[in-house]
Design a protein around this motif. Structure first.
Motif, PDB file in Angstrom:
ATOM      1  N   GLN A 242       0.839  -1.195   0.000  1.00 60.22           N
ATOM      2  CA  GLN A 242       0.000   0.000   0.000  1.00 60.22           C
ATOM      3  C   GLN A 242       0.873   1.244   0.000  1.00 60.22           C
ATOM      4  N   ILE A 243       0.331   2.338  -0.554  1.00 62.61           N
ATOM      5  CA  ILE A 243       1.016   3.630  -0.534  1.00 62.61           C
ATOM      6  C   ILE A 243       0.014   4.700  -0.132  1.00 62.61           C
ATOM      7  N   GLN A 244       0.459   5.619   0.721  1.00 63.73           N
ATOM      8  CA  GLN A 244      -0.350   6.760   1.117  1.00 63.73           C
ATOM      9  C   GLN A 244       0.496   8.017   0.965  1.00 63.73           C
ATOM     10  N   SER A 245      -0.164   9.192   0.824  1.00 60.57           N
ATOM     11  CA  SER A 245       0.610  10.413   0.592  1.00 60.57           C
ATOM     12  C   SER A 245       0.049  11.587   1.372  1.00 60.57           C
ATOM     13  N   THR A 246       0.946  12.472   1.804  1.00 57.78           N
ATOM     14  CA  THR A 246       0.591  13.808   2.274  1.00 57.78           C
ATOM     15  C   THR A 246       0.746  14.743   1.072  1.00 57.78           C
ATOM     16  N   ASP A 247       0.796  16.053   1.298  1.00 60.06           N
ATOM     17  CA  ASP A 247       0.959  16.981   0.174  1.00 60.06           C
ATOM     18  C   ASP A 247       2.300  16.812  -0.533  1.00 60.06           C
ATOM     19  N   LYS A 248       3.375  16.507   0.244  1.00 56.93           N
ATOM     20  CA  LYS A 248       4.713  16.486  -0.348  1.00 56.93           C
ATOM     21  C   LYS A 248       5.533  15.248   0.030  1.00 56.93           C
ATOM     22  N   ALA A 249       4.887  14.183   0.456  1.00 54.62           N
ATOM     23  CA  ALA A 249       5.636  12.981   0.838  1.00 54.62           C
ATOM     24  C   ALA A 249       4.784  11.731   0.663  1.00 54.62           C
TER      25      ALA A 249
ATOM     26  N   SER B  42      12.680   7.563   9.745  1.00 50.00           N
ATOM     27  CA  SER B  42      13.814   6.751  10.199  1.00 50.00           C
ATOM     28  C   SER B  42      13.915   6.671  11.717  1.00 50.00           C
ATOM     29  N   ALA B  43      13.511   7.716  12.425  1.00 48.38           N
ATOM     30  CA  ALA B  43      13.600   7.704  13.891  1.00 48.38           C
ATOM     31  C   ALA B  43      12.584   6.759  14.517  1.00 48.38           C
ATOM     32  N   LEU B  44      11.627   6.281  13.724  1.00 54.17           N
ATOM     33  CA  LEU B  44      10.558   5.436  14.273  1.00 54.17           C
ATOM     34  C   LEU B  44      10.569   4.019  13.716  1.00 54.17           C
ATOM     35  N   GLU B  45      11.667   3.622  13.079  1.00 57.34           N
ATOM     36  CA  GLU B  45      11.715   2.318  12.420  1.00 57.34           C
ATOM     37  C   GLU B  45      11.408   1.169  13.380  1.00 57.34           C
ATOM     38  N   GLU B  46      11.901   1.260  14.611  1.00 60.59           N
ATOM     39  CA  GLU B  46      11.676   0.176  15.567  1.00 60.59           C
ATOM     40  C   GLU B  46      10.219   0.094  15.993  1.00 60.59           C
ATOM     41  N   GLN B  47       9.484   1.202  15.911  1.00 60.46           N
ATOM     42  CA  GLN B  47       8.073   1.195  16.286  1.00 60.46           C
ATOM     43  C   GLN B  47       7.162   0.799  15.122  1.00 60.46           C
ATOM     44  N   LEU B  48       7.638   1.054  13.901  1.00 60.91           N
ATOM     45  CA  LEU B  48       6.815   0.772  12.723  1.00 60.91           C
ATOM     46  C   LEU B  48       6.964  -0.688  12.316  1.00 60.91           C
ATOM     47  N   VAL B  49       6.354  -1.555  13.107  1.00 58.46           N
ATOM     48  CA  VAL B  49       6.401  -3.001  12.909  1.00 58.46           C
ATOM     49  C   VAL B  49       4.975  -3.520  12.756  1.00 58.46           C
ATOM     50  N   ASN B  50       4.772  -4.424  11.795  1.00 53.99           N
ATOM     51  CA  ASN B  50       3.443  -4.990  11.545  1.00 53.99           C
ATOM     52  C   ASN B  50       2.409  -3.885  11.272  1.00 53.99           C
ATOM     53  N   VAL B  51       2.793  -2.937  10.443  1.00 51.89           N
ATOM     54  CA  VAL B  51       1.877  -1.860  10.052  1.00 51.89           C
ATOM     55  C   VAL B  51       0.834  -2.410   9.078  1.00 51.89           C
TER      56      VAL B  51
ATOM     57  N   THR C 145       9.537   5.638   3.597  1.00 52.45           N
ATOM     58  CA  THR C 145       9.019   6.972   3.276  1.00 52.45           C
ATOM     59  C   THR C 145      10.009   7.739   2.405  1.00 52.45           C
ATOM     60  N   TRP C 146       9.488   8.715   1.662  1.00 52.05           N
ATOM     61  CA  TRP C 146      10.338   9.614   0.882  1.00 52.05           C
ATOM     62  C   TRP C 146       9.573  10.914   0.636  1.00 52.05           C
ATOM     63  N   GLY C 147      10.322  11.966   0.330  1.00 52.53           N
ATOM     64  CA  GLY C 147       9.738  13.280   0.115  1.00 52.53           C
ATOM     65  C   GLY C 147      10.187  14.259   1.184  1.00 52.53           C
ATOM     66  N   ASP C 148       9.474  15.350   1.335  1.00 50.29           N
ATOM     67  CA  ASP C 148       9.820  16.402   2.291  1.00 50.29           C
ATOM     68  C   ASP C 148       9.664  15.897   3.724  1.00 50.29           C
ATOM     69  N   PRO C 149      10.741  15.937   4.547  1.00 50.17           N
ATOM     70  CA  PRO C 149      10.650  15.445   5.942  1.00 50.17           C
ATOM     71  C   PRO C 149       9.585  16.167   6.757  1.00 50.17           C
ATOM     72  N   ASP C 150       9.362  17.469   6.495  1.00 52.88           N
ATOM     73  CA  ASP C 150       8.376  18.213   7.264  1.00 52.88           C
ATOM     74  C   ASP C 150       6.956  17.804   6.887  1.00 52.88           C
ATOM     75  N   TYR C 151       6.812  16.996   5.861  1.00 56.16           N
ATOM     76  CA  TYR C 151       5.511  16.485   5.433  1.00 56.16           C
ATOM     77  C   TYR C 151       5.401  14.975   5.657  1.00 56.16           C
ATOM     78  N   GLY C 152       6.347  14.412   6.431  1.00 54.93           N
ATOM     79  CA  GLY C 152       6.313  12.986   6.722  1.00 54.93           C
ATOM     80  C   GLY C 152       7.229  12.150   5.868  1.00 54.93           C
ATOM     81  N   GLY C 153       8.133  12.777   5.137  1.00 57.23           N
ATOM     82  CA  GLY C 153       9.010  12.040   4.228  1.00 57.23           C
ATOM     83  C   GLY C 153      10.155  11.305   4.891  1.00 57.23           C
ATOM     84  N   ASP C 154      10.299  11.398   6.211  1.00 52.87           N
ATOM     85  CA  ASP C 154      11.386  10.718   6.921  1.00 52.87           C
ATOM     86  C   ASP C 154      10.846  10.100   8.210  1.00 52.87           C
TER      87      ASP C 154
END
Length: 593
Positions: free
Chosen positions: A399-406, A429-438, A418-427
């Protein structure tokens, strides 16, 4: 006309269903539940879109071969422009910009037995199990429904424009509130709003389809807002579907023709192509234009967008950014047209657009999921059009979801890229350990919210617009499968190992269970011993209390039961204690003296 749809569980089990396009999404879900022998849930597209049960399959634009996921007992997340609201076990947690729905504290005591949440641009409306409605957020966006509260009874559906809401009762009546300039005042057509089956919203207006196929529209007084359909009213009969651009509507009639009204530059005037709008199968809207897919696979476009696609054939689906269209053809290729800055030029990636399964769009970018699970992106690089830095990670994408710029992609292993503008959710990386079984991701304009298999929620992006939910993490971490806070911390810790809806973790566990000695002789501190106790001796885990143990996907639960039976365990005397609640969740309930 019928379509073949594949419906899958999170555990991987799937079935194929043939259904008529005139049947409802709810009927499709009921058939899937019966065939898969599971409880109620949600049908979710690869894009993360949750299908509305009241829509017909035609209105939902389902096509042959589409793959849907049936998620049972999942946390639901709704997003306004700057805030989120999560439905967790019938209760609600909200965060983001406080005035626009991020603060639900003033109505929290009323938010019990919530069935569904709808969002406008700056407010939320929750339908409760008794058919009443609770609202919160900015009053100018529909956050205050006090003036119509007594009328909000037996409500089954709520739709939203940018700044108002429209509620449909089971009897077909309609109640509106919010900004009058955005459809919040329907008094001028109140006598016509009877036997309403479906409502569609554009930016400033609403259009309702009645049971006899006629249409009633209302909204901003400006004739080009979409709220005035008088120019085509006499011909609006036998309407099957309505699509909306920002300021216009397009109605698909039973004979395959199309009628439009609203702002001409937003697709409200289709006179230039009316002669070709025959035998239309489906409609797709962008911000300022429409595209019609014909039964022969051809395409007709109109509105404020560069024309294109007119010579295409065998078109299966169309997606739109704010200024471009992408058509997926029957051979799995994709064709684009429109403004180059909005994804209308795919020449740079055309050779890779083979085997396209689904296309997701943001304001200026397209992202295509291919059949091999890889992703191809194109459009404005600053809006997420360049995914080269994460291309090696974009494998087995579901699945893919998008904000305005990410963008955010869910992989088959439940992780997120994730990819795109970090201020729009494009990064993330700091939550990789929490993003499990999404299992699912929802987006506001500048933040993402990921729903985990446990029912918990993880957020990132702009902290002021929904990306920071740290104040509510205890509630969001628990999710629908959480344990009642009345249990001791020790018991909660023991039982939380079973808060799962499937996936690799449970599959690995079941492989270990293949050896009887592993299960029966497991150490008391082990996960397997806790599983054995949960299935056979749940009373021992709650110190004599009446246990209300966590929800478990019914397919997984059946596999666990089967595994235990094969090992010689006597589980039948307890099986009757599995109780399916009317809210859609399954609990193990029993008294143990």
């Amino acid at each position: 006309m019928s379509v073949h749809v594949d419906v899958t569980l999170l555990s991987g089990r799937s079935i194929s269903i043939e259904a008529d396009l005139t049947s409802s999404v709810a009927e499709l879900m009921q058939e899937a539940q019966q065939l898969l022998q599971i409880g109620p849930g949600m049908l979710v597209r690869p894009s993360g879109e949750v299908l509305c049960g009241r829509k017909t399959l035609g209105q939902a634009d389902l096509h042959d071969g589409e793959v849907l996921t049936l998620q049972v007992g999942q946390t639901q997340v709704a997003a306004s422009l700057p805030a989120f609201a999560a439905l967790i076990g019938g209760s609600v947690v909200s965060w983001g910009r406080l005035i626009c729905g991020g603060d639900s504290s003033t109505v929290q005591s009323q938010l019990h037995g919530v069935q569904r949440i709808q969002a406008s641009g700056g407010a939320f409306a929750a339908i409760l199990d008794d058919g009443s409605v609770v609202t919160w957020g900015h009053a100018d966006y529909g956050g205050d429904s006090a003036a119509v509260q007594e009328q909000l009874r037996d409500v089954c559906d709520v739709q939203a424009s940018v700044a108002s809401f429209a509620a449909v009762s089971r009897g077909g009546s309609v109640v509106t509130w919010g900004s009058a300039d955005f459809g919040g005042d329907s008094s001028s057509v109140r006598h016509q709003l009877k036997d309403v089956h479906h409502i569609q919203a554009c930016r400033q207006a609403f259009a309702a389809i009645r049971g006899d196929g006629s249409v009633v529209s209302w909204g901003n007084a400006h004739p080009f807002s979409g709220g005035d359909s008088s120019s085509v009213q006499a011909s609006l009969q036998d309407v099957r579907e309505i699509q909306a651009s920002d300021l216009a509507f397009a109605a698909l009639l039973g004979d395959g023709s199309v009628l439009t009204w609203g702002h001409p530059e937003y697709g409200g005037d289709s006179s230039a192509v009316s002669g070709r709008l025959r035998n239309v199968r489906a409609l797709q809207a962008s911000v300022a234009a429409f595209a019609a897919i014909l039964h022969d696979g051809g395409v007709v476009t109109w509105g404020s967008l560069e024309t294109g696609g007119d010579r295409l054939c065998d078109v299966q689906q169309i997606q739109a950014t704010a200024g471009a269209f992408t058509a997926v053809l029957g051979d799995g290729s994709a064709v684009t047209w429109g403004h180059p800055d909005f994804g209308g030029d795919s020449r740079g990636v055309q050779s890779r657009l083979r085997g396209v399964l689904h296309v997701q769009a943001s304001d200026k970018v397209f992202a295509a999921i291919l059949r091999d699970g890889s992703v191809v992106t194109w459009g404005d690089p600053s809006y997420g059009g360049d995914s080269s830095k994460v291309q090696e990670k974009l494998k087995h994408v579901l699945q893919i979801q998008s904000t305005d710029k990410a963008f955010a992609a869910i992989l088959a292993d439940g992780s997120v890229v994730t990819w795109g503008d970090p201020d729009y959710g494009g990064d993330c990386s700091a939550l990789e350990e929490q993003l499990v079984n999404v299992q699912q991701i929802q987006a506001s304009r500048r933040a993402f919210a990921a729903v985990l298999a446990s029912g918990g929620v993880v957020t990132w992006g702009n902290p002021d617009l929904g990306g920071d939910s740290s104040k509510f993490q205890e509630q969001l971490r628990q999710g629908t499968g959480s344990l009642n806070s009345a249990y001791s911390p020790t018991n909660r810790q023991n039982l939380e190992t079973f808060v799962t809806y499937g996936g690799r973790k449970m599959d690995d566990l079941l492989r270990f269970v293949s050896e009887p000695k592993v299960l029966l002789a497991a150490p008391e501190t082990s996960l397997l011993h806790s599983l054995r106790s949960l299935m056979l001796e749940p009373g021992s885990m709650v110190e004599g209390q009446i246990p209300f143990l966590p929800a478990m996907d019914e397919d997984i639960r059946s596999r666990v039961l089967k595994a235990l039976v094969e090992k010689g365990e006597n589980i039948w005397k307890f099986k009757s204690h599995w109780y399916k609640c009317t809210c859609g969740y399954t609990f193990f309930i029993g008294r143990f003296d």
